[in-house]
Design a protein around this motif. Structure first.
Motif, PDB file in Angstrom:
ATOM      1  N   GLY A  15       0.835  -1.186   0.000  1.00 22.04           N
ATOM      2  CA  GLY A  15       0.000   0.000   0.000  1.00 22.04           C
ATOM      3  C   GLY A  15       0.873   1.240   0.000  1.00 22.04           C
ATOM      4  O   GLY A  15       1.827   1.342   0.773  1.00 22.04           O
ATOM      5  N   LEU A  16       0.571   2.192  -0.876  1.00 22.85           N
ATOM      6  CA  LEU A  16       1.383   3.388  -1.057  1.00 22.85           C
ATOM      7  C   LEU A  16       0.553   4.614  -0.721  1.00 22.85           C
ATOM      8  O   LEU A  16      -0.482   4.869  -1.344  1.00 22.85           O
ATOM      9  N   GLU A  17       1.027   5.402   0.243  1.00 22.46           N
ATOM     10  CA  GLU A  17       0.261   6.552   0.705  1.00 22.46           C
ATOM     11  C   GLU A  17       1.182   7.734   0.968  1.00 22.46           C
ATOM     12  O   GLU A  17       2.268   7.583   1.528  1.00 22.46           O
ATOM     13  N   GLY A  18       0.715   8.922   0.579  1.00 21.36           N
ATOM     14  CA  GLY A  18       1.431  10.146   0.866  1.00 21.36           C
ATOM     15  C   GLY A  18       2.326  10.580  -0.268  1.00 21.36           C
ATOM     16  O   GLY A  18       3.076   9.787  -0.817  1.00 21.36           O
ATOM     17  N   ASP A  19       2.223  11.828  -0.656  1.00 20.01           N
ATOM     18  CA  ASP A  19       3.112  12.419  -1.646  1.00 20.01           C
ATOM     19  C   ASP A  19       3.349  13.873  -1.231  1.00 20.01           C
ATOM     20  O   ASP A  19       2.404  14.523  -0.767  1.00 20.01           O
ATOM     21  N   PRO A  20       4.570  14.371  -1.327  1.00 18.93           N
ATOM     22  CA  PRO A  20       5.716  13.758  -2.013  1.00 18.93           C
ATOM     23  C   PRO A  20       6.497  12.753  -1.177  1.00 18.93           C
ATOM     24  O   PRO A  20       7.357  12.061  -1.712  1.00 18.93           O
ATOM     25  N   ALA A  21       6.268  12.685   0.122  1.00 23.03           N
ATOM     26  CA  ALA A  21       6.977  11.708   0.962  1.00 23.03           C
ATOM     27  C   ALA A  21       6.088  10.487   1.137  1.00 23.03           C
ATOM     28  O   ALA A  21       5.163  10.482   1.956  1.00 23.03           O
ATOM     29  N   CYS A  22       6.361   9.440   0.363  1.00 24.26           N
ATOM     30  CA  CYS A  22       5.486   8.274   0.314  1.00 24.26           C
ATOM     31  C   CYS A  22       5.890   7.228   1.349  1.00 24.26           C
ATOM     32  O   CYS A  22       7.080   7.006   1.600  1.00 24.26           O
ATOM     33  N   THR A  23       4.890   6.587   1.938  1.00 29.86           N
ATOM     34  CA  THR A  23       5.089   5.466   2.847  1.00 29.86           C
ATOM     35  C   THR A  23       4.514   4.202   2.209  1.00 29.86           C
ATOM     36  O   THR A  23       3.415   4.224   1.658  1.00 29.86           O
ATOM     37  N   ALA A  24       5.272   3.121   2.282  1.00 30.13           N
ATOM     38  CA  ALA A  24       4.800   1.837   1.755  1.00 30.13           C
ATOM     39  C   ALA A  24       4.563   0.884   2.923  1.00 30.13           C
ATOM     40  O   ALA A  24       5.427   0.731   3.782  1.00 30.13           O
ATOM     41  N   THR A  25       3.391   0.259   2.946  1.00 32.22           N
ATOM     42  CA  THR A  25       3.104  -0.782   3.922  1.00 32.22           C
ATOM     43  C   THR A  25       2.938  -2.091   3.166  1.00 32.22           C
ATOM     44  O   THR A  25       1.988  -2.275   2.408  1.00 32.22           O
ATOM     45  N   VAL A  26       3.908  -2.981   3.343  1.00 26.90           N
ATOM     46  CA  VAL A  26       3.935  -4.251   2.622  1.00 26.90           C
ATOM     47  C   VAL A  26       3.406  -5.345   3.533  1.00 26.90           C
ATOM     48  O   VAL A  26       3.915  -5.538   4.645  1.00 26.90           O
ATOM     49  N   THR A  27       2.369  -6.044   3.092  1.00 22.39           N
ATOM     50  CA  THR A  27       1.756  -7.081   3.913  1.00 22.39           C
ATOM     51  C   THR A  27       1.618  -8.379   3.124  1.00 22.39           C
ATOM     52  O   THR A  27       1.460  -8.372   1.893  1.00 22.39           O
ATOM     53  N   GLU A  28       1.650  -9.469   3.849  1.00 18.93           N
ATOM     54  CA  GLU A  28       1.437 -10.793   3.263  1.00 18.93           C
ATOM     55  C   GLU A  28       0.018 -10.882   2.698  1.00 18.93           C
ATOM     56  O   GLU A  28      -0.945 -10.402   3.300  1.00 18.93           O
ATOM     57  N   VAL A  29      -0.103 -11.498   1.530  1.00 13.82           N
ATOM     58  CA  VAL A  29      -1.396 -11.725   0.890  1.00 13.82           C
ATOM     59  C   VAL A  29      -1.771 -13.193   1.039  1.00 13.82           C
ATOM     60  O   VAL A  29      -0.938 -14.079   0.861  1.00 13.82           O
TER      61      VAL A  29
END
Length: 303
Positions: free
Chosen positions: A134-148
């Protein structure tokens, strides 16, 4: 009505309205500039960042910092834009196989979708393993990577595939401190080319959960597509004013029946299966039943 009830009703109703109103217009689906080796410009040489233990082979540049992690989830902070961060995540041993973009949605619409559990991002694959970033926030982006979760998914009804192999990405889980109610948001797709997204509220009684029968507590959207679900929904946002023939809204019908099974040992981060029958397809008519696994990699406590 309690604060939790107002939040739940507003997020589900308004968030779904954004989805179904098709108010979006697309952002570029193309990747930012990359080097000939496929590494994002400015990402630094191979080996700048150690791959997180939860996701071996995931490339991290030196300027991307893990700020929270578990065995099924990692949150990455950066000063990059989301497009560049997306390219970086797909530059190692994990490869992007699907993507959801919100295009030029305004901040208000994105906030509504976030309340509904919606988040732009990438479906990544390494071997047989899948993860959602999941990608949120611009210009400073945060990625939350989770198991599917990969499993058999049931979607029964007129013109629907029945049981088919597929995946489910649980994007957000909220739990009420007051009564233990769990709100689960998810995306899913199947090999039968029917995918969807939704938010399901599970009330708690002792150590058991059940689906809340309040009409505002259950929100599900199905999309019949010809490729992949996230790409298909990105196309939905890309064409304002045109509702695709394959898009359906499911609501609680008069004969709603539901069962929730939670696996032992997952009290802190609930995981299990939700089976719901007696849903009504408001777009096509008829009854629909679904069976979806879920897995909360992280639970946010709310009042």
């Amino acid at each position: 009505m309690t604060r939790r009830d107002r939040w739940r009703t507003g997020a589900a109703t308004l968030g779904l309205a954004v989805v179904l109103a098709l108010t979006a217009c697309t952002g570029g689906g193309s990747d930012p500039d990359t080097t000939p080796e496929g590494r994002p410009v400015g990402a630094g040489p191979t080996g700048d960042g150690a791959a997180p233990a939860a996701f071996p082979g995931l490339y991290l540049a030196a300027d991307v910092v893990p700020v929270e992690s578990s065995d099924t989830r990692i949150t990455l902070a950066s000063g990059r834009r989301c497009g560049d961060l997306s390219a970086m995540l797909a530059a190692g041993q994990w490869h992007r196989v699907d993507r959801l973009t919100f295009g030029t949605l305004g901040s208000a619409e994105v906030a509504l979708l976030a309340g509904f559990g919606g988040v732009a991002g990438d479906l990544l694959r390494r071997g047989e393993r899948l993860a959602f970033a999941g990608l949120e926030g611009d210009p400073a982006c945060t990625a939350t990577v989770t198991e599917v979760t990969r499993a058999e998914i049931g979607i029964e009804g007129r013109g629907l595939p029945g049981t088919s192999p597929g995946w489910v990405a649980t994007t957000r889980c909220y739990r009420s401190k007051a009564d233990g109610t769990l709100t689960v948001s998810l995306y899913f797709d199947t090999e039968a080319k029917v995918g969807g997204q939704g938010q399901i509220v599970l009330t708690r009684s002792g150590d058991r959960y059940q689906v809340d029968d309040d009409t505002s507590a259950l929100t599900l959207v199905l999309l019949r597509h010809s490729g992949r679900y996230l790409t298909g929904m990105s196309a939905v946002y890309a064409e304002p004013g045109r509702r695709p023939a394959g898009l359906s809204q499911l609501v609680a019908g008069d004969s709603l029946q539901a069962e929730v099974t939670v696996r032992d040992g997952t009290a802190d981060r609930p995981a299990g299966t939700v089976e719901i029958g007696g849903l009504a397809d408001e777009s096509r008519g008829g009854a629909v039943s679904v069976s979806l696994p879920f897995a909360c990699a992280h639970v946010t406590e709310i009042r």
